[in-house]
Design an enzyme around this catalytic site. Structure first.
Site, mmCIF file in Angstrom:
data_model
loop_
_atom_site.group_PDB
_atom_site.id
_atom_site.type_symbol
_atom_site.label_atom_id
_atom_site.label_comp_id
_atom_site.label_asym_id
_atom_site.label_seq_id
_atom_site.Cartn_x
_atom_site.Cartn_y
_atom_site.Cartn_z
ATOM 1 N N LYS A 172 3.806 1.048 -5.075
ATOM 2 C CA LYS A 172 4.823 0.442 -5.934
ATOM 3 C C LYS A 172 4.310 0.145 -7.340
ATOM 4 O O LYS A 172 4.948 0.513 -8.335
ATOM 5 C CB LYS A 172 5.341 -0.845 -5.290
ATOM 6 C CG LYS A 172 6.419 -1.541 -6.107
ATOM 7 C CD LYS A 172 6.985 -2.748 -5.385
ATOM 8 C CE LYS A 172 5.923 -3.823 -5.163
ATOM 9 N NZ LYS A 172 6.517 -5.086 -4.713
ATOM 10 N N THR A 173 3.169 -0.534 -7.461
ATOM 11 C CA THR A 173 2.674 -0.916 -8.787
ATOM 12 C C THR A 173 2.297 0.305 -9.607
ATOM 13 O O THR A 173 2.593 0.378 -10.804
ATOM 14 C CB THR A 173 1.480 -1.876 -8.659
ATOM 15 O OG1 THR A 173 1.919 -3.083 -8.025
ATOM 16 C CG2 THR A 173 0.906 -2.222 -10.010
ATOM 17 N N ALA B 259 0.813 -1.225 0.000
ATOM 18 C CA ALA B 259 0.000 0.000 0.000
ATOM 19 C C ALA B 259 0.844 1.272 0.000
ATOM 20 O O ALA B 259 0.408 2.305 0.480
ATOM 21 C CB ALA B 259 -0.973 0.008 1.179
ATOM 22 N N SER B 260 2.045 1.190 -0.564
ATOM 23 C CA SER B 260 2.909 2.371 -0.626
ATOM 24 C C SER B 260 3.156 2.853 -2.052
ATOM 25 O O SER B 260 4.054 3.654 -2.286
ATOM 26 C CB SER B 260 4.244 2.077 0.069
ATOM 27 O OG SER B 260 4.057 1.842 1.450
ATOM 28 N N ASN C 290 4.824 11.610 -9.861
ATOM 29 C CA ASN C 290 5.955 11.027 -9.130
ATOM 30 C C ASN C 290 7.203 10.903 -9.991
ATOM 31 O O ASN C 290 8.302 10.675 -9.479
ATOM 32 C CB ASN C 290 5.571 9.649 -8.575
ATOM 33 C CG ASN C 290 4.511 9.744 -7.500
ATOM 34 O OD1 ASN C 290 4.331 10.801 -6.892
ATOM 35 N ND2 ASN C 290 3.800 8.651 -7.264
ATOM 36 N N ARG D 118 -7.428 -9.925 -7.456
ATOM 37 C CA ARG D 118 -6.246 -9.830 -8.303
ATOM 38 C C ARG D 118 -6.577 -9.895 -9.787
ATOM 39 O O ARG D 118 -7.631 -10.382 -10.184
ATOM 40 C CB ARG D 118 -5.293 -10.993 -7.971
ATOM 41 C CG ARG D 118 -4.753 -10.967 -6.562
ATOM 42 C CD ARG D 118 -3.585 -10.040 -6.434
ATOM 43 N NE ARG D 118 -3.092 -9.908 -5.074
ATOM 44 C CZ ARG D 118 -1.873 -9.500 -4.773
ATOM 45 N NH1 ARG D 118 -1.020 -9.181 -5.740
ATOM 46 N NH2 ARG D 118 -1.499 -9.369 -3.513
#
EC number: 4.1.1.32
Length: 612
Positions: A268-269, A265-266, A522, A394
């Site tokens: 990455k994907t 939950a940071s 980002n 998923r």
């Protein structure tokens, strides 16, 4: 046994060690028949799975599966690293003796595949011809056809990978037996599930699940746990839970590659799949290599640190994936991609799929919709707020389906690594980006990576759940040994990558709004990081790293309040001094932590005191 031999002969599987392995576990599990799988079998297996009711069609060229309701995620407490040497015990790897775990797993597997087909899946977790291919070759035996279909999407699959081994015995032996999911006591004292990597024997034994993280043995069990152990034992490489991207500067013609670790939950994907913001798109293009695993090594010819994504696909979390957060992910699961959805909401009459965050509101017409358990949503009461899709639902799709996949993602050489970044979710203290040019301090920063936990969960406001290098659930040996191996591998590179810590999640203390818009923007701090490495900007030095000045950060096309920008480009020294105490306690858990890491800790702590 004659039937097994005939099946192996018919498939052209000639490796004698693989043949012996298949026969051993076919006999142990009691499988009724054996079938060897190649990637070319995918279309046939999809049709068979639909006919058997294991998959449903979700429109043209898309498929839907639903798992047992107690089998929806990885189970860290049931996941074991077993070896024959207790010195491999770490804080996080749930170490047990191999002499205890192998007989236990064999007892559980004995006869458990009776009446089923044992699928033999020879696979490669690397681009063919890559220097690490000898450690990337494996064979998964599974009694679940859906697992085979996911493996075809997540790994390179074919008998050629094991037939061509220089050493016929040098493959990872991976066995997955589903078990009777309704009678395994999941989450109770009588839990029968075990997911074991016998690392020093290169053997993986998983029993009691068909969920991807527990059943796709080439992915986490091999790609991370076994790979990490092999990299350490061989002293040749690192296997990390890292994303990997490329950035192409159209103006200069230069290419850069960044990898890095982010706890759950940071972001990455979404970072791995991002596109450049509109204002910068004419100059920069971001390429996707992978969102979950990277293997890193020093190239003998150039002396550079290189990396590659061992996976062949994406096993992504559906929740909150939409046109704004990750349009490339949505495109990768469009009709015609042969992707597989698991545990989302599904309308079998129309083939539509939905999950929380896919759109702001769920479909207004509930008719025909089933939630992830298969229950009709139209039958729910109006005040029923239970999610339609499981939070860990998923999608599985191949890398070729990702619109911005790098042209050279499958090249044997891999790519040179310019930067290694870490990022956790913290509402204060961590600025937008802080660069670190010292190797030991960069590794120290990765070892103290974490994401903010709630006070209810942890008891202390602002305390992180530490997740070293984002590898906490996948550690294969002791953390101190891991730190030294990381220093050794990266330290051997002739050109050192620059390290950095990023944080997209700072919030305003009064109204809680995010100070940085995130997502495509980002790219901006990453461009600054590369400029810093190239000597094009200088930044502002602090005790915890180099931070951009407002003038250095490319904000073209952005409208960010000056107060917010100032806040995310500053250091909260009292909070950092508090954090240093937590870090010392965290690192103190680990045996054999290198002195270089402790020295880095003391340097940062002393610099903070000097600045205070």
């Amino acid at each position: 046994m004659n039937d097994v031999e005939a099946a192996l002969d018919a498939a052209g599987l000639t490796n004698p060690e693989v043949r012996a392995f298949v026969k051993e576990y076919a006999e142990l599990t009691g499988a009724a028949r054996v079938e060897v799988v190649n990637a070319s079998d995918d279309a046939r297996l999809l049709e068979e799975a639909v006919e058997a009711g294991e998959l449903e069609r979700a429109g043209e060229g898309r498929y839907y599966s639903r798992s047992y309701h107690k089998d929806t995620a990885r189970s860290e407490e049931r996941t074991i690293v077993a070896t024959n040497n207790e010195s491999d015990r770490g804080v996080y790897n749930n170490w047990r003796p191999a002499s205890e775990m192998k007989p236990m797993l064999h007892d559980r597997m004995r006869g458990a595949s009776e009446g089923k087909t044992m699928y033999v899946v020879p696979y490669l977790m690397a681009p063919a011809g890559n220097t690490l291919a000898p450690w990337a070759t494996g064979v998964e035996l599974t009694d679940a056809r859906t697992v085979v279909l996911h493996m075809i999407r997540m790994a390179r699959v074919g008998v050629q990978f094991v037939n061509e081994l220089d050493d016929p015995a040098s493959f990872v032996r991976a066995v997955h037996v589903t078990g009777d999911l309704e009678h395994l006591g999941q989450g109770t004292d009588a839990d029968q599930r075990y997911f074991v990597t016998v690392a020093d024997e290169r053997t993986i034994l998983h029993f009691g699940s068909s969920y991807g993280g527990n059943a796709l043995l080439g992915k986490i069990a091999h790609g991370l746990r076994q790979g990490a152990y092999d990299g350490w034992a061989s002293k040749k490489f690192l296997a990390e839970q890292y994303m990997l991207i490329g950035i192409h500067d159209k103006e200069t013609g230069k290419d850069y590659h960044i990898c890095g670790g982010f706890p759950s939950a940071s972001g990455k994907t979404n970072l791995a799949m991002m596109a450049a913001p509109d204002a910068l798109g004419d100059r920069y293009h971001v390429s996707f290599y992978g969102d979950d695993i990277a293997w890193l090594w020093v190239d003998e010819e150039s002396g550079r640190l290189y990396g590659m994504n061992p996976e062949y696909g994406v096993f992504g979390v559906a929740k909150d994936t939409n046109e704004n957060t990750n349009p490339n992910a949505l495109a990768s699961v469009a009709e015609g991609t042969d992707c597989i959805f698991t545990n989302i909401a599904f309308n079998p009459s129309t083939g539509e799929v939905w999950w929380e965050g896919r759109t702001k509101e769920p479909p207004a017409d509930r008719h025909g919709w089933l939630d992830w358990t298969g229950a009709p949503i139209a039958d729910r009461k109006d005040n029923d707020t239970a999610p339609w899709a499981h939070p860990n639902s998923r999608f599985t799709t191949t890398l070729d389906n990702v619109p911005n996949i790098a042209d050279d993602y499958d090249a044997p050489a891999g790519v040179p690594i310019d930067a290694i970044i870490f990022g956790g979710r913290t509402r204060d203290r961590e600025p937008l980006i802080r660069a670190i040019t010292d190797l030991a301090e960069g590794v120290y920063d990765g070892l103290t990576l974490g994401a903010e936990a709630t006070s209810a969960a942890e008891g202390k406001e602002g305390v992180l759940r530490y997740d070293p290098m984002s590898n906490r659930p996948f550690m294969a040996y002791g953390e101190g040994d891991y730190a030294q191996h990381y220093l050794d591998v990266v330290g051997a590179a002739s050109e050192q990558p620059i390290f950095a810590h990023v944080n997209w999640f700072q919030r305003d203390a009064e109204d809680g709004h995010f100070l940085w818009p995130g997502y495509r923007d980002n790219l901006r701090p990453l461009l600054w990081l590369l400029q810093l490495k190239n000597g094009e900007v200088k930044g502002r030095s602090t005790a915890v790293g180099i931070i951009p000045t407002e003038e250095e950060l490319n904000l073209e096309g952005m409208d960010i309040p000056a107060a917010d920008l100032e806040r995310i480009l500053s250091i909260d020294k009292p909070r950092w001094q508090q954090e240093m105490g937590f870090r010392e306690e965290h690192l103190g858990q680990f045996e054999r932590m290198p002195e270089a890491i402790w020295e880095a800790h003391r340097r940062v702590a002393s610099a903070l005191d000097d600045e205070a």
